[in-house]
Design a protein around this motif. Structure first.
Motif, PDB file in Angstrom:
ATOM      1  N   ALA A 157       0.761  -1.376  -0.062  1.00  0.00           N
ATOM      2  CA  ALA A 157       0.027  -0.076  -0.108  1.00  0.00           C
ATOM      3  C   ALA A 157       0.859   1.184   0.111  1.00  0.00           C
ATOM      4  O   ALA A 157       2.045   1.257   0.519  1.00  0.00           O
ATOM      5  N   PHE A 158       0.473   2.469  -0.566  1.00  0.00           N
ATOM      6  CA  PHE A 158       1.347   3.396  -0.756  1.00  0.00           C
ATOM      7  C   PHE A 158       0.356   4.622  -0.315  1.00  0.00           C
ATOM      8  O   PHE A 158      -0.820   5.122  -0.854  1.00  0.00           O
ATOM      9  N   VAL A 159       0.877   5.592   0.635  1.00  0.00           N
ATOM     10  CA  VAL A 159       0.227   6.950   1.061  1.00  0.00           C
ATOM     11  C   VAL A 159       1.024   7.930   0.603  1.00  0.00           C
ATOM     12  O   VAL A 159       2.204   8.048   0.985  1.00  0.00           O
ATOM     13  N   PRO A 160       0.846   8.687  -0.593  1.00  0.00           N
ATOM     14  CA  PRO A 160       1.435   9.625  -1.022  1.00  0.00           C
ATOM     15  C   PRO A 160       1.480  11.062  -0.492  1.00  0.00           C
ATOM     16  O   PRO A 160       0.624  11.194   0.574  1.00  0.00           O
ATOM     17  N   ALA A 161       2.476  11.612  -0.673  1.00  0.00           N
ATOM     18  CA  ALA A 161       2.610  13.082  -0.001  1.00  0.00           C
ATOM     19  C   ALA A 161       1.570  13.979  -0.438  1.00  0.00           C
ATOM     20  O   ALA A 161       1.025  14.817   0.284  1.00  0.00           O
ATOM     21  N   ASP A 162       1.332  13.945  -1.761  1.00  0.00           N
ATOM     22  CA  ASP A 162       0.315  14.807  -2.280  1.00  0.00           C
ATOM     23  C   ASP A 162      -1.075  14.107  -2.095  1.00  0.00           C
ATOM     24  O   ASP A 162      -1.676  13.413  -2.983  1.00  0.00           O
ATOM     25  N   ARG A 163      -1.615  14.383  -1.205  1.00  0.00           N
ATOM     26  CA  ARG A 163      -2.785  13.692  -0.776  1.00  0.00           C
ATOM     27  C   ARG A 163      -4.199  14.111  -1.803  1.00  0.00           C
ATOM     28  O   ARG A 163      -5.036  13.247  -2.003  1.00  0.00           O
ATOM     29  N   LYS A 164      -4.003  15.403  -2.146  1.00  0.00           N
ATOM     30  CA  LYS A 164      -5.061  15.723  -2.993  1.00  0.00           C
ATOM     31  C   LYS A 164      -5.377  15.435  -4.305  1.00  0.00           C
ATOM     32  O   LYS A 164      -6.331  15.407  -4.909  1.00  0.00           O
ATOM     33  N   THR A 165      -4.106  15.296  -4.801  1.00  0.00           N
ATOM     34  CA  THR A 165      -4.053  14.713  -6.245  1.00  0.00           C
ATOM     35  C   THR A 165      -3.881  13.283  -6.426  1.00  0.00           C
ATOM     36  O   THR A 165      -4.281  12.635  -7.401  1.00  0.00           O
ATOM     37  N   MET A 166      -3.084  12.630  -5.383  1.00  0.00           N
ATOM     38  CA  MET A 166      -2.730  11.036  -5.530  1.00  0.00           C
ATOM     39  C   MET A 166      -3.600  10.501  -4.617  1.00  0.00           C
ATOM     40  O   MET A 166      -3.467   9.055  -4.752  1.00  0.00           O
ATOM     41  N   GLY A 167      -3.994  11.129  -3.348  1.00  0.00           N
ATOM     42  CA  GLY A 167      -4.494  10.271  -2.412  1.00  0.00           C
ATOM     43  C   GLY A 167      -6.142  10.184  -2.337  1.00  0.00           C
ATOM     44  O   GLY A 167      -6.829   9.163  -1.743  1.00  0.00           O
ATOM     45  N   LEU A 168      -6.959  11.255  -3.011  1.00  0.00           N
ATOM     46  CA  LEU A 168      -8.158  11.523  -2.749  1.00  0.00           C
ATOM     47  C   LEU A 168      -8.874  11.769  -3.968  1.00  0.00           C
ATOM     48  O   LEU A 168      -8.092  12.081  -5.033  1.00  0.00           O
ATOM     49  N   VAL A 169     -10.151  11.227  -4.080  1.00  0.00           N
ATOM     50  CA  VAL A 169     -11.088  11.804  -5.172  1.00  0.00           C
ATOM     51  C   VAL A 169     -11.817  12.918  -4.979  1.00  0.00           C
ATOM     52  O   VAL A 169     -12.760  12.655  -4.275  1.00  0.00           O
ATOM     53  N   GLY A 188     -14.650  15.408  -4.786  1.00  0.00           N
ATOM     54  CA  GLY A 188     -16.027  15.306  -5.118  1.00  0.00           C
ATOM     55  C   GLY A 188     -16.708  13.931  -4.496  1.00  0.00           C
ATOM     56  O   GLY A 188     -17.961  13.947  -4.492  1.00  0.00           O
ATOM     57  N   MET A 189     -15.943  13.069  -4.155  1.00  0.00           N
ATOM     58  CA  MET A 189     -16.459  11.861  -3.363  1.00  0.00           C
ATOM     59  C   MET A 189     -16.413  12.213  -1.961  1.00  0.00           C
ATOM     60  O   MET A 189     -15.713  12.891  -1.523  1.00  0.00           O
ATOM     61  N   THR A 190     -17.396  11.605  -1.170  1.00  0.00           N
ATOM     62  CA  THR A 190     -17.423  11.844   0.246  1.00  0.00           C
ATOM     63  C   THR A 190     -16.236  11.065   1.107  1.00  0.00           C
ATOM     64  O   THR A 190     -15.348  10.136   0.390  1.00  0.00           O
ATOM     65  N   ALA A 191     -16.020  11.351   2.162  1.00  0.00           N
ATOM     66  CA  ALA A 191     -14.738  10.697   2.829  1.00  0.00           C
ATOM     67  C   ALA A 191     -15.311   9.193   3.108  1.00  0.00           C
ATOM     68  O   ALA A 191     -14.418   8.472   3.122  1.00  0.00           O
ATOM     69  N   GLU A 192     -16.530   8.869   3.457  1.00  0.00           N
ATOM     70  CA  GLU A 192     -16.841   7.455   3.414  1.00  0.00           C
ATOM     71  C   GLU A 192     -16.437   6.755   1.961  1.00  0.00           C
ATOM     72  O   GLU A 192     -15.840   5.939   2.082  1.00  0.00           O
ATOM     73  N   HIS A 193     -16.860   7.325   0.796  1.00  0.00           N
ATOM     74  CA  HIS A 193     -16.512   6.509  -0.347  1.00  0.00           C
ATOM     75  C   HIS A 193     -14.983   6.504  -0.564  1.00  0.00           C
ATOM     76  O   HIS A 193     -14.390   5.717  -1.033  1.00  0.00           O
ATOM     77  N   ASN A 194     -14.336   7.495  -0.309  1.00  0.00           N
ATOM     78  CA  ASN A 194     -12.933   7.659  -0.523  1.00  0.00           C
ATOM     79  C   ASN A 194     -12.256   6.605   0.540  1.00  0.00           C
ATOM     80  O   ASN A 194     -11.268   5.859   0.201  1.00  0.00           O
ATOM     81  N   GLY A 195     -12.625   6.582   2.068  1.00  0.00           N
ATOM     82  CA  GLY A 195     -12.105   5.722   2.695  1.00  0.00           C
ATOM     83  C   GLY A 195     -12.448   4.254   2.353  1.00  0.00           C
ATOM     84  O   GLY A 195     -11.660   3.307   3.104  1.00  0.00           O
ATOM     85  N   MET A 209     -19.129  14.176   4.331  1.00  0.00           N
ATOM     86  CA  MET A 209     -18.621  15.182   3.733  1.00  0.00           C
ATOM     87  C   MET A 209     -17.781  15.040   2.416  1.00  0.00           C
ATOM     88  O   MET A 209     -17.212  13.950   2.359  1.00  0.00           O
ATOM     89  N   ASP A 210     -17.618  15.886   1.635  1.00  0.00           N
ATOM     90  CA  ASP A 210     -16.715  15.896   0.547  1.00  0.00           C
ATOM     91  C   ASP A 210     -15.415  15.833   1.251  1.00  0.00           C
ATOM     92  O   ASP A 210     -14.776  16.581   1.905  1.00  0.00           O
ATOM     93  N   ALA A 211     -14.583  14.910   0.616  1.00  0.00           N
ATOM     94  CA  ALA A 211     -13.307  14.796   1.079  1.00  0.00           C
ATOM     95  C   ALA A 211     -12.331  16.014   0.853  1.00  0.00           C
ATOM     96  O   ALA A 211     -11.626  16.371   1.684  1.00  0.00           O
ATOM     97  N   ALA A 212     -12.698  16.775  -0.289  1.00  0.00           N
ATOM     98  CA  ALA A 212     -11.724  18.005  -0.545  1.00  0.00           C
ATOM     99  C   ALA A 212     -12.198  19.133   0.620  1.00  0.00           C
ATOM    100  O   ALA A 212     -11.238  20.003   0.519  1.00  0.00           O
ATOM    101  N   THR A 213     -13.006  19.035   1.056  1.00  0.00           N
ATOM    102  CA  THR A 213     -13.599  20.245   2.120  1.00  0.00           C
ATOM    103  C   THR A 213     -12.946  19.767   3.523  1.00  0.00           C
ATOM    104  O   THR A 213     -13.179  20.680   4.457  1.00  0.00           O
ATOM    105  N   LEU A 214     -12.460  18.607   3.911  1.00  0.00           N
ATOM    106  CA  LEU A 214     -12.028  18.431   5.155  1.00  0.00           C
ATOM    107  C   LEU A 214     -10.792  19.284   5.219  1.00  0.00           C
ATOM    108  O   LEU A 214     -10.009  19.454   4.393  1.00  0.00           O
ATOM    109  N   SER A 215     -10.282  19.262   6.597  1.00  0.00           N
ATOM    110  CA  SER A 215      -9.279  19.754   6.979  1.00  0.00           C
ATOM    111  C   SER A 215      -8.041  18.840   6.458  1.00  0.00           C
ATOM    112  O   SER A 215      -8.111  17.793   6.120  1.00  0.00           O
ATOM    113  N   VAL A 227      -6.743   8.955   3.810  1.00  0.00           N
ATOM    114  CA  VAL A 227      -5.994   8.530   3.055  1.00  0.00           C
ATOM    115  C   VAL A 227      -5.102   7.203   3.772  1.00  0.00           C
ATOM    116  O   VAL A 227      -4.926   6.195   3.053  1.00  0.00           O
ATOM    117  N   LEU A 228      -4.740   7.538   5.045  1.00  0.00           N
ATOM    118  CA  LEU A 228      -4.244   6.428   5.765  1.00  0.00           C
ATOM    119  C   LEU A 228      -5.122   5.295   6.111  1.00  0.00           C
ATOM    120  O   LEU A 228      -4.897   4.263   5.890  1.00  0.00           O
TER     121      LEU A 228
END
Length: 501
Positions: A333-345, A347-354, A393-399, A407-408
């Motif tokens: 498994a890989f947790v990238p440094a750039d979470r916004k462009t490589m770790g998350l989608v 527009g999708m919720t945190a639930e769907h991303n997770g 919540m949309d994952a992009a809006t989280l802190s 991502v982790l």
């Protein structure tokens, strides 16, 4: 620059910083990631305009309103990530912002003649009509410098200019810097490599936590004093840190891993070989351009054919990892440094991303079972300390901290045999950082191998059982748990193989 202050919200990034630059001098600017170097230079370059303090240029007060305005004032930046346009010619790049011509028509012949003079000024014998994409990386960097000088730059900011260069190209760059110094250009040189600073810089200034903590002429202070300025009094010791388990089952073995650069110059990773045992956290420590991130990207399959190894074994079984899909199939498994462009989608919720990586298990016969997904998401949230109300919540809006938890957390659901983490706590607060450290330790204790890359010496020293230090794409040292200190890691990464105790 006098008493420069910059805040982002309630966070003070620069607190009364003063820096003076002199014509015909190379001034090295040092500091750990987050010290404020980039912010200070972006203010000088006109990127940030809402700041306190005063900027003086040739005896008069100026306030760069934009990078273009800064350029008109004679201030130019040579970025670590070069800004040339590959599909245009050298001449077109030199004059892309201010084409030569009249009445809206570009005079190509005039541009070509001027380009030849500018290139000759930096010792480049190039055809101005050649496309930039055909140039080597050193040639591109010299063209970038030529463009700045062609605009009349009197203050030149160089951000890690040698991070992707090899010996002959570095020597050529240093010759150019010596020529610029002789012409009276003031140069700000950002680097972590002490051997370079000792070779070309006249003075150095160290920032820490947004403040100037030390300044001296190069050669007047020893390396251990510079390291002490960078680290401050918060030197984390290894006492009480986790110790690798007695069982030494090989979980990940890598032999001869290399990662090619896009421009075909020095490899970003050069024949790296190492072993990570089950139950162990191994740190990869390197400063900007050292190759730690590229090493993890190569192992994750994200770089495809650019990453080649003689052999990779997982649990003593040889495997081939040519894509992220193959990596996951082998339990990597890989947790990238750039979470916004490589770790998350976005527009999708945190639930769907997770739960994204668990989607096949949550969708028997191709039908998603919402109840199963919800239970998996709640389990993921509990595992990483994410509040359940954040899941819709949309994952992009989280802190930033909560994004990193998602991502982790999605990979912790998989219980991987090997976890690759690149700067896993970048941009998160102290509480979230401690939680993530605990999760990485718990995963290792369950028998996984954890490889963590980072440029924060204190963090790597605190969490790792062993540390592999990289410099210019090569592993140049392995530091045992008993010997790991932030000062030792910095001294090795900055180019000195021995650190003062």
């Amino acid at each position: 620059m006098e008493h420069i202050t910059k805040r982002f919200g309630r966070a003070t990034v620069l607190d009364g910083v003063s820096l003076d630059l002199r014509g015909g001098e190379v001034h090295a600017l040092l500091g750990e990631n987050g010290a404020g170097k980039s912010t200070l230079l972006k203010i000088l370059a006109g990127v940030y305009t809402d700041h306190g303090g005063t900027i003086w240029l040739d005896g008069r007060i100026v306030r760069p309103r934009s990078p273009a305005h800064a350029g008109a004032l004679g201030i130019a930046v040579i970025h670590q990530e070069l800004s040339l346009l590959p599909a245009l010619s050298v001449a077109e790049n030199l004059f892309v912002e201010r084409p030569l011509g009249r009445f809206g028509f570009v005079d190509r012949r005039r541009e070509r003649a001027c380009a030849e003079r500018i290139l000759a000024g930096v010792g480049l014998d190039l055809d101005p009509d050649v496309l930039v994409e055909r140039l080597s990386l050193p040639e591109r960097q010299l063209v970038e410098i030529a463009r700045a000088l062609g605009r009349g730059a009197r203050v030149l900011i160089m951000d890690e200019p040698t991070s992707a260069l090899a010996g002959p190209a570095i020597a050529r760059l240093f010759e150019l810097i010596a020529g610029l110094r002789a012409r009276g250009v003031a140069i700000v040189y950002v680097s972590h490599r002490m051997e370079e600073i000792e070779q070309i810089a006249d003075r150095l200034t160290v920032l820490r936590d947004g403040r100037v903590v030390g300044s001296a002429r190069v050669g007047e202070v020893p390396l251990d004093q510079v390291v002490a300025w960078m680290l401050g009094p918060r030197n984390i010791s290894a006492e009480g840190a986790p110790v690798s388990p007695a069982a030494r089952e090989e979980r990940l073995s890598v032999e001869g891993l290399s990662v090619d650069s896009v421009a075909g110059e020095r490899p970003l990773v050069d024949r790296a070989s190492f072993v990570v045992f089950a139950g162990e956290i191994v740190g990869l420590f390197g400063l900007s351009g050292a190759g730690a991130s590229e090493l993890l990207l190569g192992l994750s399959g994200a770089l495809g054919a650019r990453a080649q190894a003689r052999e990779v074994r997982i649990s003593s079984v040889p495997v081939r990892i040519g894509s992220p899909r193959e990596a996951r199939a082998h339990g990597v498994a890989f947790v990238p440094a750039d979470r916004k462009t490589m770790g998350l989608v976005p527009g999708m919720t945190a639930e769907h991303n997770g739960t994204l990586v668990r989607l096949p298990a949550l969708s028997p016969l191709g039908w998603l079972r919402p109840a199963r997904e919800r239970r998996a998401a709640l389990s993921m949230a509990a595992d990483v300390g994410l509040r359940p109300e954040a899941l819709p919540m949309d994952a992009a809006t989280l802190s930033g901290g909560n994004q990193q938890k998602v991502v982790l957390g999605k990979w912790l659901l998989e219980r991987p045999r090997v976890l690759l983490c690149d700067e896993p706590t970048r941009g998160v607060d102290v509480g979230a950082k401690a939680e993530m450290h605990g999760k990485l330790r718990a995963l290792a204790d369950s028998g996984a191998a954890v490889l963590v890359a980072g440029s924060d010496a204190r963090e790597i020293a605190a969490i790792a059982d062993r540390v592999l230090v990289l410099r210019r794409g090569r592993i140049i040292a392995e530091v045992s748990r008993a010997e790991v200190t932030p000062a030792a890691l910095l001294a090795l990464a900055m180019g000195h193989d021995e650190a003062e105790p």
